[in-house]
Every structure is written in C-alpha cells, then in structure tokens.
Design a protein around this motif. Structure first.
Motif, PDB file in Angstrom:
ATOM      1  N   UNK A 374      84.002  77.222  39.900  1.00 51.50           N
ATOM      2  CA  UNK A 374      83.838  75.774  39.759  1.00 51.50           C
ATOM      3  C   UNK A 374      82.494  75.414  39.129  1.00 51.50           C
ATOM      4  N   UNK A 375      81.485  76.267  39.304  1.00 56.49           N
ATOM      5  CA  UNK A 375      80.154  75.958  38.813  1.00 56.49           C
ATOM      6  C   UNK A 375      79.912  76.357  37.367  1.00 56.49           C
ATOM      7  N   UNK A 376      80.905  76.935  36.702  1.00 56.41           N
ATOM      8  CA  UNK A 376      80.739  77.340  35.308  1.00 56.41           C
ATOM      9  C   UNK A 376      80.685  76.122  34.394  1.00 56.41           C
ATOM     10  N   UNK A 377      79.983  76.270  33.288  1.00 58.13           N
ATOM     11  CA  UNK A 377      80.007  75.217  32.279  1.00 58.13           C
ATOM     12  C   UNK A 377      81.405  75.120  31.683  1.00 58.13           C
ATOM     13  N   UNK A 378      81.668  74.019  30.986  1.00 57.05           N
ATOM     14  CA  UNK A 378      83.002  73.808  30.424  1.00 57.05           C
ATOM     15  C   UNK A 378      83.382  74.928  29.462  1.00 57.05           C
ATOM     16  N   UNK A 379      82.429  75.332  28.601  1.00 59.98           N
ATOM     17  CA  UNK A 379      82.729  76.382  27.639  1.00 59.98           C
ATOM     18  C   UNK A 379      83.000  77.718  28.298  1.00 59.98           C
ATOM     19  N   UNK A 418      77.953  82.295  26.340  1.00 61.63           N
ATOM     20  CA  UNK A 418      79.038  82.093  27.307  1.00 61.63           C
ATOM     21  C   UNK A 418      79.338  83.378  28.066  1.00 61.63           C
ATOM     22  N   UNK A 419      79.323  84.509  27.357  1.00 67.29           N
ATOM     23  CA  UNK A 419      79.579  85.783  28.007  1.00 67.29           C
ATOM     24  C   UNK A 419      78.469  86.092  29.013  1.00 67.29           C
ATOM     25  N   UNK A 420      77.214  85.796  28.659  1.00 73.09           N
ATOM     26  CA  UNK A 420      76.110  85.996  29.596  1.00 73.09           C
ATOM     27  C   UNK A 420      76.306  85.148  30.848  1.00 73.09           C
ATOM     28  N   UNK A 421      76.759  83.916  30.698  1.00 72.46           N
ATOM     29  CA  UNK A 421      76.982  83.065  31.864  1.00 72.46           C
ATOM     30  C   UNK A 421      78.049  83.656  32.778  1.00 72.46           C
ATOM     31  N   UNK A 422      79.104  84.211  32.201  1.00 72.23           N
ATOM     32  CA  UNK A 422      80.154  84.831  33.020  1.00 72.23           C
ATOM     33  C   UNK A 422      79.614  86.069  33.734  1.00 72.23           C
ATOM     34  N   UNK A 423      78.782  86.848  33.047  1.00 70.04           N
ATOM     35  CA  UNK A 423      78.200  88.033  33.673  1.00 70.04           C
ATOM     36  C   UNK A 423      77.314  87.647  34.857  1.00 70.04           C
ATOM     37  N   UNK A 424      76.433  86.666  34.649  1.00 70.17           N
ATOM     38  CA  UNK A 424      75.523  86.252  35.710  1.00 70.17           C
ATOM     39  C   UNK A 424      76.276  85.618  36.872  1.00 70.17           C
ATOM     40  N   UNK A 425      77.377  84.945  36.576  1.00 71.04           N
ATOM     41  CA  UNK A 425      78.172  84.335  37.649  1.00 71.04           C
ATOM     42  C   UNK A 425      78.874  85.376  38.506  1.00 71.04           C
ATOM     43  N   UNK A 426      79.006  86.600  37.989  1.00 77.68           N
ATOM     44  CA  UNK A 426      79.690  87.645  38.737  1.00 77.68           C
ATOM     45  C   UNK A 426      81.184  87.685  38.517  1.00 77.68           C
ATOM     46  N   UNK A 427      81.721  86.803  37.687  1.00 75.39           N
ATOM     47  CA  UNK A 427      83.167  86.785  37.450  1.00 75.39           C
ATOM     48  C   UNK A 427      83.593  87.859  36.454  1.00 75.39           C
ATOM     49  N   UNK A 428      82.624  88.388  35.705  1.00 75.17           N
ATOM     50  CA  UNK A 428      82.868  89.448  34.720  1.00 75.17           C
ATOM     51  C   UNK A 428      81.874  90.566  34.993  1.00 75.17           C
ATOM     52  N   UNK A 429      82.294  91.788  34.813  1.00 73.57           N
ATOM     53  CA  UNK A 429      81.404  92.924  34.984  1.00 73.57           C
ATOM     54  C   UNK A 429      81.494  93.848  33.789  1.00 73.57           C
TER      55      UNK A 429
END
Length: 456
Positions: A374-379, A418-429
């Motif tokens: 839920x906390x991810x940016x729109x992109x 965008x990929x960095x944001x997913x990595x930092x969020x923990x949703x992608x490894x």
C-alpha cells in the motif's frame, strides 16, 4: 574569592570551572548566558555528573570566564584527561540477550561487523520487510562487537521486536532515550538552542551532551531498533555524530531514512534450496534449517526424513524463506501434519501467515506485507502489478532492468528508480544464483496481489 579545587582527575574540570566562576563572582545562570552553555550542563559539570565536556564546550566556557593562556591550558588539559579517563559506567554495557540462536546470516553479520568496526561507516540502516530478521541480525552484530570490547547501547522504539531479554543498564538507557527524543523533537524554546553556530553547539551539549558525557571519544555502538521511517532531524543527528567521534549507529527500520551518509543495508529473506536439490544440500539450506528449528519447538519429537526434507524445502520456497512467515507456518503443526500444511500453503499461502497462537503481533507479517504494498508510489505499484500478471505469474520468473523498461515503456533511469523502490520495500529480491542482476517478486507478494483488488 578563592575556592578549593578538587585534584581528583575525574572531577577536576568541574572543580576548575566552579573555582573560576566564583572567583569572578558569576552565578551558574550568568555563566550560562555568557557561554551559551545550558545551566543544566554547567551544574552537571560542577557536581561531577558530567566529566567529559566537548572541546567546543571548554572553549566557550574559557571565553566566558575570561581565562588567560595558562588557566585556559589547565582547563583544556583537565577536560582532555577526563575524556581519556574512566568510562561513565561501571562495566561496558552489553546488548540484549537473544532468545534463540541465529541461523543463515553469517555473510550479512560479517559484513556489518566489519563495516561498523574497522570500516568507515558511522550510520548503517538495516532495512527489509517486517519479520525478515532485522532485529536478530542487529543483536548478533552487537554481540560480536561487544565481545571485541565495544560498549553497546540499545534503544527499542515502540512496536520493535521483543524476541530478546532486555538490557540492565537503566542509567545508560535513560540517557539514550533522552537523546533519541531530542533527535526527533521540535526545537526547544530556550534561546541557547537558536540557529547558528552557538545553537548547534548548545544542541550537542543538551541533547547529545548527556550521551557524550557517557561516551567521550571512545568507540561505542548505538543500536536504534525498529526506528520509524521518518528520519530524525538531520542537523541534530550530525551534531551527535560530530560530538561523539567514536560513535557508530546501527538502525533497523522497514524503510531507509534517505539522509546523507546513510549506508542502506538491504536484508532479504533466507536462501531456499533449489528445485531437485539433494537431501543433504536441502538440510543445510538456511531457510530449511530455520523452519525445522521452529518445527522442533512445536513438536520436539520430530525427525526429518528425506520425504519431510522435500516437503520442508517446498514450503520454504512457497514462503520465500521469510523467517516470520516460516515461524507462523510452523506454529500450525500443532493441529496438522507437514503434508497437510504444504497442501494448505499451495492453496493459499497468505491464509496461514498469522501465528496459530494468536495474541499481540500474531498478524504482524500479514500487516507488514499489506503496508509495504500500500505504501508504494503509483509507478512502483503499477510495475509490481504488471510483474505479477500474465506470464510473470510463474513464481520462478526472473527479470532484469531491461525487462522492466520493456514492460513499462519507460527509460532505464526511471525504470531503475522504480525497481530500487521495490527492492527496498522488500517485495522484490535479487536472484542470488544470477549474480544480483536478475530479480524475482516474492511468492507471498504475488499471492497477496491476487487477493487484493487492482487499483483504478
């Protein structure tokens, strides 16, 4: 007016300040006004509660007392002797005691230990999805540094993991708590905290000063466990680091602070065994070892045969090797066997993420998973949805930066952010077998995305 000067080296600097103050007929308040040092700091120095004033404090005090060259040199020497003298505690404080042994994090702890001891890092933020083991890694690093003679101060924010026995250093803990509160607090109304150089020095004396008197210039590790994603005031953080040159700060948080000088350390879930791995290799995989440890706490008589190891490996892959998810899944073996548990997870892995025992924090991982998406940016959320759709529904699908650019139709720089944001969020490894240039979405995130209505 003459005053007796205590020659005890641990209180000499305070005795000198008091003697010079009385000699020229100043009250503590008047000296505070002249020096921009707080009354509390002056009182603590004169009473021997604070024994290691910062060099800036000594300079301001000497200027306000109008000391000549010899008296100034004597005051500076006493302050230096105090900083080099005994510590502000009876024994070097230790970190909390972990309740369970750690498994599968040798590489991560070795890197963090090196960076915080012989390396140049002063602010390291361990970030990752809730329940991934950030606190346990911080405990291990702190314990290793403490064994090497480094004092450890530990501060846990509300809501931080409590899977350990607390520290027994009330005085140190009180000073650390006061310092942390000042780091996050609004500017005080006291004029000594005003802007400019004097204000910065006064902050170090009042907010960081209590901690500085405890630390001096020695090497110390301060752990801020479960820190909020909102960073503390940067001017105050840098003032504290400047005042305590030996201080190293280890933070655990679900999101980085994104401040200058911060070393972001991404903590991913544990490694899982590859498909078709031999039983011996499966048993040594970090995720399997952690899962079986949790199983034995629930069922002490359990002995894993080849078939059980294969089921455990399948379950670990389904749960991405996430320690919190593995613990929650193992708790269900009170009411079912491993075969039934695997079948249930294949049907809906998200349904069993809540610990069977219930109680406070039982649904912490599910809530953390929801909060992260839920906390991810729109992109970033659109990218995550696209990765979880269509052909990427394959749980083993890997992708790289060029795939993201092709999928989104955006340039490499924007795709990389965008990929960095997913990595930092923990949703992608990162897919470790691909050398870190390929990635995959967590299976649990895919499952949660299927259960969550798509955003308009």
């Amino acid at each position: 007016m003459n005053a007796h000067v205590n020659t005890d080296s641990t209180s000499r600097v305070g005795a000198l300040i008091r003697a010079h103050r009385l000699r020229i007929g100043l009250t503590q308040r008047e000296l505070a006004d002249l020096s921009t040092i707080s009354v509390r700091a002056i009182r603590d120095l004169e009473q021997g509660k604070a024994r290691r004033p910062r060099p800036d404090t000594v300079r301001l005090m000497a200027d306000a007392l109008r000391l000549g060259p010899r008296a100034r040199a004597a005051l500076e020497a006493a302050a230096q002797q105090g900083r080099a003298g005994g510590q502000g505690w009876g024994r070097p404080p230790a970190p909390p005691t972990a309740l369970h042994a750690m498994s599968g994090r040798d590489a991560e702890t070795a890197v963090l230990e090196r960076e915080l001891s012989v390396g140049g890092e002063r602010l390291v933020n361990v970030v990752g999805l809730g329940g991934v083991g950030k606190t346990r890694v911080a405990l291990e690093v702190a314990e290793r540094l403490h064994a090497a003679g480094v004092p450890v101060l530990w501060h846990a924010f509300p809501g931080a993991s409590a899977d350990h026995l607390g520290c027994a250093e009330p005085e140190s803990a009180a000073r650390v708590a006061a310092t942390v509160a000042d780091l996050y607090g609004p500017p005080p109304a006291d004029a000594a905290y005003g802007g400019g150089g004097a204000g910065a020095g006064a902050f170090g004396e009042a907010a960081g000063g209590g901690l500085f008197e405890l630390l001096g210039e020695q090497r110390v590790l301060l752990v801020l466990d479960g820190a909020p994603a909102v960073a503390p005031r940067f001017d105050r953080l840098t003032a504290l680091l400047r005042a305590c040159p030996g201080l190293r700060v280890l933070v655990t948080s679900e999101r980085p602070w994104e401040v200058p000088g911060e070393r972001i350390f991404l903590l991913s879930p544990l490694e899982v065994p590859a498909e078709g791995a031999a039983p011996d290799a499966t048993a040594l995989a970090p995720a399997v070892r952690v899962f079986l440890d949790h199983v034995r706490r629930v069922r002490p008589e359990f002995t894993a045969g080849p078939a059980d190891l294969a089921r455990a490996a399948r379950l670990c892959r389904r749960l991405d090797g996430h320690p919190g998810a593995l613990a929650a899944a193992a708790s269900w073996l009170v009411v079912c066997d491993l075969t039934t548990l695997c079948l249930s997870l294949d049907a809906d892995p998200v349904a069993l993420l809540d610990h069977l025992g219930g109680g406070a924090g039982a649904d912490r991982f599910r809530a953390a998973l929801r909060s992260r998406t839920d906390g991810l940016s729109a992109g970033a959320r659109e990218l995550l949805d696209a990765l979880c759709a269509g052909e990427a529904e394959d749980a083993g699908a890997e992708f790289g930066l060029t795939d993201v650019a092709a999928l989104t139709g955006r340039g490499l720089p924007e795709s990389g952010r965008m990929l960095r944001e997913l990595l930092i969020s923990g949703t992608v490894r990162a897919a470790s077998e691909s050398g870190g240039s390929r990635f995959r979405v967590l299976s649990l995130v895919r499952a949660a995305t299927r259960r969550t209505p798509q955003r308009a």
